[in-house]
Design an enzyme around this catalytic site. Structure first.
Site, PDB file in Angstrom:
ATOM      1  N   LYS A 204       0.786  -1.189   0.101  1.00 19.12           N
ATOM      2  CA  LYS A 204       0.003  -0.002  -0.100  1.00 19.12           C
ATOM      3  C   LYS A 204       0.793   1.389   0.048  1.00 19.12           C
ATOM      4  O   LYS A 204       1.643   1.387   0.832  1.00 19.12           O
ATOM      5  CB  LYS A 204      -0.746  -0.150   1.252  1.00 19.12           C
ATOM      6  CG  LYS A 204      -1.962   1.232   1.187  1.00 19.12           C
ATOM      7  CD  LYS A 204      -2.735   1.382   2.331  1.00 19.12           C
ATOM      8  CE  LYS A 204      -1.757   2.557   3.193  1.00 19.12           C
ATOM      9  NZ  LYS A 204      -1.673   4.088   2.687  1.00 19.12           N
ATOM     10  N   GLY A 256       7.243   4.719   8.336  1.00 18.94           N
ATOM     11  CA  GLY A 256       6.408   5.781   8.441  1.00 18.94           C
ATOM     12  C   GLY A 256       6.577   6.398   9.896  1.00 18.94           C
ATOM     13  O   GLY A 256       7.961   6.463  10.578  1.00 18.94           O
ATOM     14  N   SER A 257       5.680   6.853  10.605  1.00 17.46           N
ATOM     15  CA  SER A 257       5.721   7.642  11.816  1.00 17.46           C
ATOM     16  C   SER A 257       5.975   6.496  12.827  1.00 17.46           C
ATOM     17  O   SER A 257       5.599   5.443  12.920  1.00 17.46           O
ATOM     18  CB  SER A 257       4.599   8.392  12.100  1.00 17.46           C
ATOM     19  OG  SER A 257       3.297   7.769  12.061  1.00 17.46           O
ATOM     20  N   THR A 258       6.563   6.904  13.950  1.00 24.40           N
ATOM     21  CA  THR A 258       6.624   6.088  15.257  1.00 24.40           C
ATOM     22  C   THR A 258       5.323   5.803  15.860  1.00 24.40           C
ATOM     23  O   THR A 258       5.051   4.849  16.320  1.00 24.40           O
ATOM     24  CB  THR A 258       7.609   6.986  16.190  1.00 24.40           C
ATOM     25  OG1 THR A 258       8.933   6.841  15.653  1.00 24.40           O
ATOM     26  CG2 THR A 258       7.900   5.943  17.288  1.00 24.40           C
ATOM     27  N   GLY A 261       3.957   2.924  14.000  1.00 19.00           N
ATOM     28  CA  GLY A 261       4.858   1.877  13.938  1.00 19.00           C
ATOM     29  C   GLY A 261       4.295   1.229  15.443  1.00 19.00           C
ATOM     30  O   GLY A 261       4.193  -0.095  15.619  1.00 19.00           O
ATOM     31  N   GLU A 278      10.448   0.912  10.175  1.00 18.02           N
ATOM     32  CA  GLU A 278      11.298   1.854   9.975  1.00 18.02           C
ATOM     33  C   GLU A 278      10.755   2.965  10.172  1.00 18.02           C
ATOM     34  O   GLU A 278       9.790   3.392   9.539  1.00 18.02           O
ATOM     35  CB  GLU A 278      12.127   1.751   8.646  1.00 18.02           C
ATOM     36  CG  GLU A 278      13.431   2.319   8.496  1.00 18.02           C
ATOM     37  CD  GLU A 278      13.299   3.816   8.028  1.00 18.02           C
ATOM     38  OE1 GLU A 278      13.195   4.746   8.615  1.00 18.02           O
ATOM     39  OE2 GLU A 278      13.201   3.932   6.769  1.00 18.02           O
ATOM     40  N   GLU A 409      11.038  15.074  16.167  1.00 13.62           N
ATOM     41  CA  GLU A 409      11.020  14.884  14.516  1.00 13.62           C
ATOM     42  C   GLU A 409      10.356  15.984  13.875  1.00 13.62           C
ATOM     43  O   GLU A 409       8.984  16.003  14.321  1.00 13.62           O
ATOM     44  CB  GLU A 409      10.725  13.451  14.233  1.00 13.62           C
ATOM     45  CG  GLU A 409      10.972  13.546  12.712  1.00 13.62           C
ATOM     46  CD  GLU A 409      10.739  11.940  12.147  1.00 13.62           C
ATOM     47  OE1 GLU A 409       9.617  11.388  12.153  1.00 13.62           O
ATOM     48  OE2 GLU A 409      11.678  11.480  11.623  1.00 13.62           O
TER      49      GLU A 409
HETATM   50  P1  NAI Z   1       2.115   7.874   8.725  1.00 12.03           P
HETATM   51  O1  NAI Z   1       3.084   6.939   9.645  1.00 12.03           O
HETATM   52  O2  NAI Z   1       0.691   8.044   9.345  1.00 12.03           O
HETATM   53  O3  NAI Z   1       2.066   7.087   7.258  1.00 12.03           O
HETATM   54  C1  NAI Z   1       3.033   6.186   6.905  1.00 12.03           C
HETATM   55  C2  NAI Z   1       1.931   5.005   6.102  1.00 12.03           C
HETATM   56  O4  NAI Z   1       1.301   4.329   7.128  1.00 12.03           O
HETATM   57  C3  NAI Z   1       0.949   5.585   5.265  1.00 12.03           C
HETATM   58  O5  NAI Z   1       0.919   4.690   3.824  1.00 12.03           O
HETATM   59  C4  NAI Z   1      -0.253   5.458   5.771  1.00 12.03           C
HETATM   60  O6  NAI Z   1      -1.542   5.277   5.060  1.00 12.03           O
HETATM   61  C5  NAI Z   1      -0.200   4.254   6.717  1.00 12.03           C
HETATM   62  N1  NAI Z   1      -0.944   4.108   7.999  1.00 12.03           N
HETATM   63  C6  NAI Z   1      -1.348   5.208   8.784  1.00 12.03           C
HETATM   64  N2  NAI Z   1      -2.199   4.592   9.733  1.00 12.03           N
HETATM   65  C7  NAI Z   1      -1.864   3.380   9.839  1.00 12.03           C
HETATM   66  C8  NAI Z   1      -2.564   2.478  10.675  1.00 12.03           C
HETATM   67  N3  NAI Z   1      -3.175   2.530  11.544  1.00 12.03           N
HETATM   68  N4  NAI Z   1      -1.974   0.990  10.243  1.00 12.03           N
HETATM   69  C9  NAI Z   1      -1.387   0.862   9.192  1.00 12.03           C
HETATM   70  N5  NAI Z   1      -0.889   1.620   8.384  1.00 12.03           N
HETATM   71  C10 NAI Z   1      -1.264   3.148   8.479  1.00 12.03           C
HETATM   72  O7  NAI Z   1       2.795   9.139   8.660  1.00 12.03           O
HETATM   73  P2  NAI Z   1       2.310  10.569   8.178  1.00 12.03           P
HETATM   74  O8  NAI Z   1       1.016  10.856   9.022  1.00 12.03           O
HETATM   75  O9  NAI Z   1       2.243  10.772   6.647  1.00 12.03           O
HETATM   76  O10 NAI Z   1       3.332  11.673   8.600  1.00 12.03           O
HETATM   77  C11 NAI Z   1       3.351  11.930  10.093  1.00 12.03           C
HETATM   78  C12 NAI Z   1       4.742  11.969  10.467  1.00 12.03           C
HETATM   79  O11 NAI Z   1       5.279  10.816  10.438  1.00 12.03           O
HETATM   80  C13 NAI Z   1       5.875  12.957  10.014  1.00 12.03           C
HETATM   81  O12 NAI Z   1       5.437  14.142  10.246  1.00 12.03           O
HETATM   82  C14 NAI Z   1       6.975  12.381  10.121  1.00 12.03           C
HETATM   83  O13 NAI Z   1       7.566  12.866  11.303  1.00 12.03           O
HETATM   84  C15 NAI Z   1       7.030  10.937  10.395  1.00 12.03           C
HETATM   85  N6  NAI Z   1       7.219  10.118   9.066  1.00 12.03           N
HETATM   86  C16 NAI Z   1       8.418   9.467   9.013  1.00 12.03           C
HETATM   87  C17 NAI Z   1       8.768   8.781   7.979  1.00 12.03           C
HETATM   88  C18 NAI Z   1       9.880   7.836   7.860  1.00 12.03           C
HETATM   89  O14 NAI Z   1      10.492   7.658   6.741  1.00 12.03           O
HETATM   90  N7  NAI Z   1      10.273   7.329   8.851  1.00 12.03           N
HETATM   91  C19 NAI Z   1       7.764   8.782   6.614  1.00 12.03           C
HETATM   92  C20 NAI Z   1       6.526   9.546   6.767  1.00 12.03           C
HETATM   93  C21 NAI Z   1       6.203  10.126   7.927  1.00 12.03           C
END
Ligand code: NAI
Ligand code: MG
Length: 501
Positions: A204, A256-258, A261, A278, A409
């Site tokens: 996804k 994605g976000s902690t 995670g 990660e 972050e």
């Molecule tokens: P997010 O962690 O919500 O999104 C990342 C992915 O997880 C997206 O595909 C999203 O649809 C999916 N996702 C969201 N909720 C989920 C759930 N409950 N179960 C499974 N999958 C889920 O990150 P977001 O809201 O886009 O960004 C928020 C913050 O996260 C950013 O400000 C940044 O600090 C951090 N981030 C870190 C990343 C990294 O590379 N480590 C990448 C993106 C964001």
């Protein structure tokens, strides 16, 4: 070519009046959109074909630099996820796990070749959908994505050499959830090792940047991969959660976000699903007084402003030794002024658009917090485009270790600068973070580098460079930055069961 803003003029009495204007700017050099085809609407790529979503719902993806709609993509619900997982399971049992490894490798290799052939189109779409500068998508994201497929194609039939005297077995269906900061590259990091080792995939993409993974679905069709080996779906958090909770998914790979995670870890606790996570980072970039200062300044700029700071391993904390702090800060400010901020499709642009309005709001919130905490802000004086989501590159001096801008972050072009006197002090400060993904050390002394790399709690430590990536090198974090490694030989492990023979 740089052009002078004001023209020299010849006066009536034929004397040439020279205007010495130091404010040079570059002529625009926009990449053309015509090499990229974006459909008006995309369905879900399940079992080798495009399928309408059971949910019947679609959502828009926009260009964050212009706020214009680019396309609409399917919003997969739990029933759609179930269809994708069933297709992946069927392909795993009936085709993929039985296929000789050297045959599997040919498919992975073919995907790499087609990514290279379609590199220009992919770079343009990555930039339009996500806002990153075209020079970055063109020179980093797309070639590195192709390299990951090449690299893992090579391992497919050599697993007995990777893990001598062990029998290797794939896990089954891998559920993979990726973020918006490196859309195609993250898809490559996840899909390449999974399918090379004999697993099948449901991936996804992130809601703001779905288009290059849908292009990858087209490439996978073109490569004639057996139906169901890779399924690519779109949706938001609830779609991701449906993948995580599906009983037939054997492994979760998430970037994605902690916060998310942690939700995933709770959801899979007590199941036999394997996971790699990660997550976030707050990398310390450390400059010692014996470092080559100009090179270090350039490394710091690259470390935090690369991809608008939308990088989990961004060097967002700078620790500079007190004796050279003044010089380093002055040089950083000068360099900040020369960064070109604006249209991501322009080949001169250094800093493109922030990925979404909500991410821009997060960044502005942190800039406000930094000021309130008493740190001193300096931002580039560049003009920002009237439309789209843009942020001036910003740095903070007089930052305290306990300030939120030094601990949390921000995921934007914002650098927190702190100073130190001794090696022990900086190691303690750098390690004083809930995260531990990456770090950088700038010094002339090899012995110092070895001491630092040994004592820093970070998955990657770059020495006299920053943000260097290679498919052969493992990447991953300590502490709240997650666990498991992607890339290199280590990146095969999360997709295999190993047995002694
Ligand atoms: P997010 O962690 O919500 O999104 C990342 C992915 O997880 C997206 O595909 C999203 O649809 C999916 N996702 C969201 N909720 C989920 C759930 N409950 N179960 C499974 N999958 C889920 O990150 P977001 O809201 O886009 O960004 C928020 C913050 O996260 C950013 O400000 C940044 O600090 C951090 N981030 C870190 C990343 C990294 O590379 N480590 C990448 C993106 C964001
Ligand atoms: Mg978009």
């Amino acid at each position: 070519m740089p052009v002078a803003k004001k023209k020299n003029t010849v006066k009536k009495n034929n004397t040439l009046k020279l205007k010495f204007d130091t404010s040079w700017s570059y002529d625009p050099a926009p990449e053309s959109k015509s090499a990229a085809t974006i459909n008006k609407q995309y369905d879900l790529f399940i079992n080798g074909e495009w399928q309408k979503p059971v949910s019947k719902k679609y959502f828009n993806t926009i260009n964050p630099a212009t706020e214009e709609k680019l396309s609409e993509v399917a919003d997969a619900n739990a029933a759609d996820v179930d269809k994708a997982v069933k297709a992946a399971k069927n392909a795993y049992e009936k085709v993929w796990k039985k296929m000789p490894a050297k045959e599997r490798a040919k498919y992975v290799f073919r995907i790499a070749r087609i990514i290279q052939e379609r590199a220009r189109e992919l770079a343009i779409i990555e930039t339009l959908d996500g806002g990153k500068p075209i020079k970055e998508s063109r020179d980093f994201d797309i070639p590195t994505a192709a390299n990951h497929f090449f690299y893992y194609a090579g391992w497919a039939d050599k697993l007995e050499y990777a893990f001598p005297n062990r029998k290797t077995e794939p896990l089954g269906v891998a559920g993979q959830i990726i973020p918006w900061n490196f859309p195609l590259l993250m898809a490559a990091w996840k899909i390449a090792p999974a399918i090379a080792t004999g697993n099948t995939v449901v991936l996804k993409s992130a809601e703001t940047t779905p288009l290059t993974s849908l292009k990858l679905a087209e490439i996978i069709q073109e490569a004639d991969l057996p139906p169901g080996v890779v399924n690519i779906i779109t949706g938001a958090g609830s779609t991701g959660a449906a993948i995580v909770n599906h009983p037939d998914v054997n492994k979760i790979a998430f970037t994605g976000s902690t916060d998310v995670g942690k939700i995933i870890q709770r959801a899979i606790a007590g199941t036999d699903k394997k996971a790699t996570l990660e997550l976030g980072g707050k990398a310390a970039n450390i400059i010692f007084e014996d470092a080559p200062i100009d090179q270090a300044v350039e490394g710091v700029i690259n470390g935090i402003f690369f991809n608008q700071g939308h990088v989990c391993c961004a060097g967002s904390r700078l620790y500079v030794q007190e004796s050279v702090a003044k010089e380093v800060i002055r040089k950083l400010k000068d360099r900040l002024e020369s960064l070109i901020v604006g249209d991501p499709m322009d080949k001169n642009t250094d800093i493109g658009a922030i990925n979404s309005k909500s991410q821009l709001d997060i960044i502005h919130k942190y800039i406000g917090i930094g000021k309130k905490e008493g740190a001193e802000m300096y931002e580039s004086s560049c003009r920002l485009p009237g439309k789209g989501f843009f942020c001036r590159p910003t740095l903070f001096t007089n930052v305290a270790q306990s300030n939120r801008i030094a601990q949390e972050e921000i995921f934007g072009p914002v650098l927190a600068i702190l100073t130190f006197r001794t090696e022990d002090e900086v190691i303690e400060k750098a390690n004083n973070s809930p995260y531990g993904l990456s770090a950088g050390v700038w010094t002339d002394k090899g012995s110092k580098i070895f001491n630092m790399t040994k004592r820093m709690r970070a998955g990657v430590v770059w020495a006299n460079t920053f943000n260097k990536f290679d498919p052969t090198s493992p990447f991953g974090g300590y502490k709240e930055s997650g666990f498991g490694r992607e890339g290199g030989l280590h990146g095969l492990l999360p997709y295999l069961n190993l047995q002694n023979i």
